[in-house]
Motif scaffolding. Structure first.
Motif, PDB file in Angstrom:
ATOM      1  N   THR A  70       0.822  -1.202   0.000  1.00  0.00           N
ATOM      2  CA  THR A  70       0.000   0.000   0.000  1.00  0.00           C
ATOM      3  C   THR A  70       0.860   1.258   0.000  1.00  0.00           C
ATOM      4  O   THR A  70       1.977   1.231   0.498  1.00  0.00           O
ATOM      5  N   PRO A  71       0.330   2.345  -0.550  1.00  0.00           N
ATOM      6  CA  PRO A  71       0.996   3.625  -0.305  1.00  0.00           C
ATOM      7  C   PRO A  71       0.759   3.996   1.154  1.00  0.00           C
ATOM      8  O   PRO A  71      -0.158   3.468   1.789  1.00  0.00           O
ATOM      9  N   PHE A  72       1.582   4.863   1.680  1.00  0.00           N
ATOM     10  CA  PHE A  72       1.456   5.248   3.085  1.00  0.00           C
ATOM     11  C   PHE A  72       1.206   6.747   3.167  1.00  0.00           C
ATOM     12  O   PHE A  72       1.841   7.527   2.440  1.00  0.00           O
ATOM     13  N   PRO A  73       0.285   7.183   4.027  1.00  0.00           N
ATOM     14  CA  PRO A  73      -0.017   8.614   4.108  1.00  0.00           C
ATOM     15  C   PRO A  73       1.124   9.403   4.761  1.00  0.00           C
ATOM     16  O   PRO A  73       1.663   8.996   5.781  1.00  0.00           O
ATOM     17  N   VAL A  74       1.481  10.486   4.110  1.00  0.00           N
ATOM     18  CA  VAL A  74       2.472  11.423   4.654  1.00  0.00           C
ATOM     19  C   VAL A  74       1.919  12.838   4.462  1.00  0.00           C
ATOM     20  O   VAL A  74       1.143  13.081   3.545  1.00  0.00           O
ATOM     21  N   PRO A  75       2.305  13.759   5.328  1.00  0.00           N
ATOM     22  CA  PRO A  75       1.801  15.125   5.166  1.00  0.00           C
ATOM     23  C   PRO A  75       2.440  15.810   3.960  1.00  0.00           C
ATOM     24  O   PRO A  75       3.511  15.402   3.484  1.00  0.00           O
ATOM     25  N   ARG A  76       1.780  16.843   3.481  1.00  0.00           N
ATOM     26  CA  ARG A  76       2.357  17.639   2.393  1.00  0.00           C
ATOM     27  C   ARG A  76       3.666  18.248   2.901  1.00  0.00           C
ATOM     28  O   ARG A  76       3.728  18.735   4.030  1.00  0.00           O
ATOM     29  N   LEU A  77       4.696  18.210   2.089  1.00  0.00           N
ATOM     30  CA  LEU A  77       6.005  18.689   2.515  1.00  0.00           C
ATOM     31  C   LEU A  77       6.052  20.203   2.717  1.00  0.00           C
ATOM     32  O   LEU A  77       6.908  20.702   3.438  1.00  0.00           O
ATOM     33  N   ASP A  78       5.110  20.918   2.109  1.00  0.00           N
ATOM     34  CA  ASP A  78       5.093  22.375   2.307  1.00  0.00           C
ATOM     35  C   ASP A  78       4.293  22.776   3.554  1.00  0.00           C
ATOM     36  O   ASP A  78       4.211  23.938   3.898  1.00  0.00           O
ATOM     37  N   ASP A  79       3.724  21.809   4.252  1.00  0.00           N
ATOM     38  CA  ASP A  79       3.011  22.060   5.502  1.00  0.00           C
ATOM     39  C   ASP A  79       3.957  21.722   6.651  1.00  0.00           C
ATOM     40  O   ASP A  79       3.936  20.628   7.209  1.00  0.00           O
ATOM     41  N   THR A  80       4.806  22.669   7.013  1.00  0.00           N
ATOM     42  CA  THR A  80       5.862  22.409   7.994  1.00  0.00           C
ATOM     43  C   THR A  80       5.318  22.005   9.364  1.00  0.00           C
ATOM     44  O   THR A  80       5.925  21.199  10.054  1.00  0.00           O
ATOM     45  N   ALA A  81       4.179  22.548   9.749  1.00  0.00           N
ATOM     46  CA  ALA A  81       3.591  22.172  11.044  1.00  0.00           C
ATOM     47  C   ALA A  81       3.181  20.699  11.035  1.00  0.00           C
ATOM     48  O   ALA A  81       3.429  19.969  12.001  1.00  0.00           O
ATOM     49  N   ALA A  82       2.553  20.250   9.945  1.00  0.00           N
ATOM     50  CA  ALA A  82       2.130  18.851   9.835  1.00  0.00           C
ATOM     51  C   ALA A  82       3.337  17.915   9.752  1.00  0.00           C
ATOM     52  O   ALA A  82       3.335  16.837  10.354  1.00  0.00           O
ATOM     53  N   VAL A  83       4.373  18.330   9.040  1.00  0.00           N
ATOM     54  CA  VAL A  83       5.587  17.511   8.928  1.00  0.00           C
ATOM     55  C   VAL A  83       6.231  17.368  10.306  1.00  0.00           C
ATOM     56  O   VAL A  83       6.637  16.273  10.705  1.00  0.00           O
ATOM     57  N   GLY A  84       6.289  18.459  11.064  1.00  0.00           N
ATOM     58  CA  GLY A  84       6.888  18.428  12.396  1.00  0.00           C
ATOM     59  C   GLY A  84       6.101  17.586  13.382  1.00  0.00           C
ATOM     60  O   GLY A  84       6.666  16.966  14.281  1.00  0.00           O
ATOM     61  N   ALA A  85       4.789  17.530  13.221  1.00  0.00           N
ATOM     62  CA  ALA A  85       3.929  16.779  14.139  1.00  0.00           C
ATOM     63  C   ALA A  85       3.731  15.324  13.726  1.00  0.00           C
ATOM     64  O   ALA A  85       3.208  14.526  14.500  1.00  0.00           O
ATOM     65  N   ALA A  86       4.159  14.972  12.532  1.00  0.00           N
ATOM     66  CA  ALA A  86       3.911  13.619  12.004  1.00  0.00           C
ATOM     67  C   ALA A  86       4.743  12.571  12.737  1.00  0.00           C
ATOM     68  O   ALA A  86       5.881  12.818  13.145  1.00  0.00           O
ATOM     69  N   THR A  87       4.160  11.393  12.872  1.00  0.00           N
ATOM     70  CA  THR A  87       4.874  10.238  13.413  1.00  0.00           C
ATOM     71  C   THR A  87       5.806   9.723  12.321  1.00  0.00           C
ATOM     72  O   THR A  87       5.408   9.647  11.157  1.00  0.00           O
ATOM     73  N   PRO A  88       7.051   9.374  12.665  1.00  0.00           N
ATOM     74  CA  PRO A  88       7.952   8.815  11.648  1.00  0.00           C
ATOM     75  C   PRO A  88       7.314   7.604  10.951  1.00  0.00           C
ATOM     76  O   PRO A  88       6.596   6.815  11.572  1.00  0.00           O
ATOM     77  N   VAL A  89       7.566   7.471   9.664  1.00  0.00           N
ATOM     78  CA  VAL A  89       6.919   6.448   8.847  1.00  0.00           C
ATOM     79  C   VAL A  89       7.157   5.039   9.396  1.00  0.00           C
ATOM     80  O   VAL A  89       6.214   4.245   9.482  1.00  0.00           O
ATOM     81  N   LEU A  90       8.363   4.701   9.779  1.00  0.00           N
ATOM     82  CA  LEU A  90       8.624   3.343  10.284  1.00  0.00           C
ATOM     83  C   LEU A  90       7.852   3.061  11.566  1.00  0.00           C
ATOM     84  O   LEU A  90       7.311   1.967  11.752  1.00  0.00           O
ATOM     85  N   GLU A  91       7.769   4.038  12.438  1.00  0.00           N
ATOM     86  CA  GLU A  91       7.002   3.867  13.670  1.00  0.00           C
ATOM     87  C   GLU A  91       5.510   3.717  13.367  1.00  0.00           C
ATOM     88  O   GLU A  91       4.830   2.850  13.927  1.00  0.00           O
ATOM     89  N   ALA A  92       4.993   4.543  12.472  1.00  0.00           N
ATOM     90  CA  ALA A  92       3.579   4.454  12.085  1.00  0.00           C
ATOM     91  C   ALA A  92       3.289   3.119  11.401  1.00  0.00           C
ATOM     92  O   ALA A  92       2.227   2.521  11.617  1.00  0.00           O
ATOM     93  N   ALA A  93       4.228   2.634  10.595  1.00  0.00           N
ATOM     94  CA  ALA A  93       4.045   1.344   9.913  1.00  0.00           C
ATOM     95  C   ALA A  93       4.015   0.197  10.911  1.00  0.00           C
ATOM     96  O   ALA A  93       3.178  -0.712  10.798  1.00  0.00           O
ATOM     97  N   ARG A  94       4.893   0.220  11.904  1.00  0.00           N
ATOM     98  CA  ARG A  94       4.882  -0.831  12.933  1.00  0.00           C
ATOM     99  C   ARG A  94       3.576  -0.820  13.722  1.00  0.00           C
ATOM    100  O   ARG A  94       3.012  -1.868  14.022  1.00  0.00           O
TER     101      ARG A  94
END
Length: 131
Positions: A70-94
């Motif tokens: 599956t593709p995995f959801p990530v925040p838009r890279l130009d949304d710095t607040a969302a990028v900063g608050a996002a859970t790292p992809v590997l942690e979210a995948a686990r």
């Protein structure tokens, strides 16, 4: 009393269920039903559209291994607040793997011994237009 239920042609197997008392026999669910159930559960847990999720199930008598691509959801890279608050992809995948294993074990009624998750790309939320 024994009741026999036969699924539509090409959909499943013949199932025998005992009447009052303890059930006897087996219940067979078509592979396609398990696959669609797993696809929708994965889409729900991961947060992507089910049409983008591919599932392969390898099952034995009392256990199953589920492979999800599956593709995995990530925040838009130009949304710095969302990028900063996002859970790292590997942690979210686990976390998604653990939640999916638990949900599928419950839904399938048998142990799901492993969930293999392959991230095939990124799913970025669409920008909302203001009119």
């Amino acid at each position: 009393m024994v009741t026999t239920v036969t699924a539509s042609p090409g959909v499943g197997s013949r199932t025998t269920v005992a009447g009052p008392g303890l059930p006897a026999g087996r219940v067979n669910v078509a592979d396609r039903v398990l696959q669609k159930t797993a696809e929708r559960a994965a889409a729900d847990i991961i947060g992507v559209d089910a049409k983008n999720v591919r599932v392969e199930i390898v099952s034995a008598r009392d256990t199953a291994v589920v492979r999800v691509t599956t593709p995995f959801p990530v925040p838009r890279l130009d949304d710095t607040a969302a990028v900063g608050a996002a859970t790292p992809v590997l942690e979210a995948a686990r976390t998604a793997q653990t939640a999916l294993r638990s949900r599928l074990t419950h839904l399938f009624g048998r142990d799901v011994s492993r969930v293999d998750l392959t991230i095939s790309g990124a799913s970025v939320p669409q920008r909302k237009r203001v009119l």
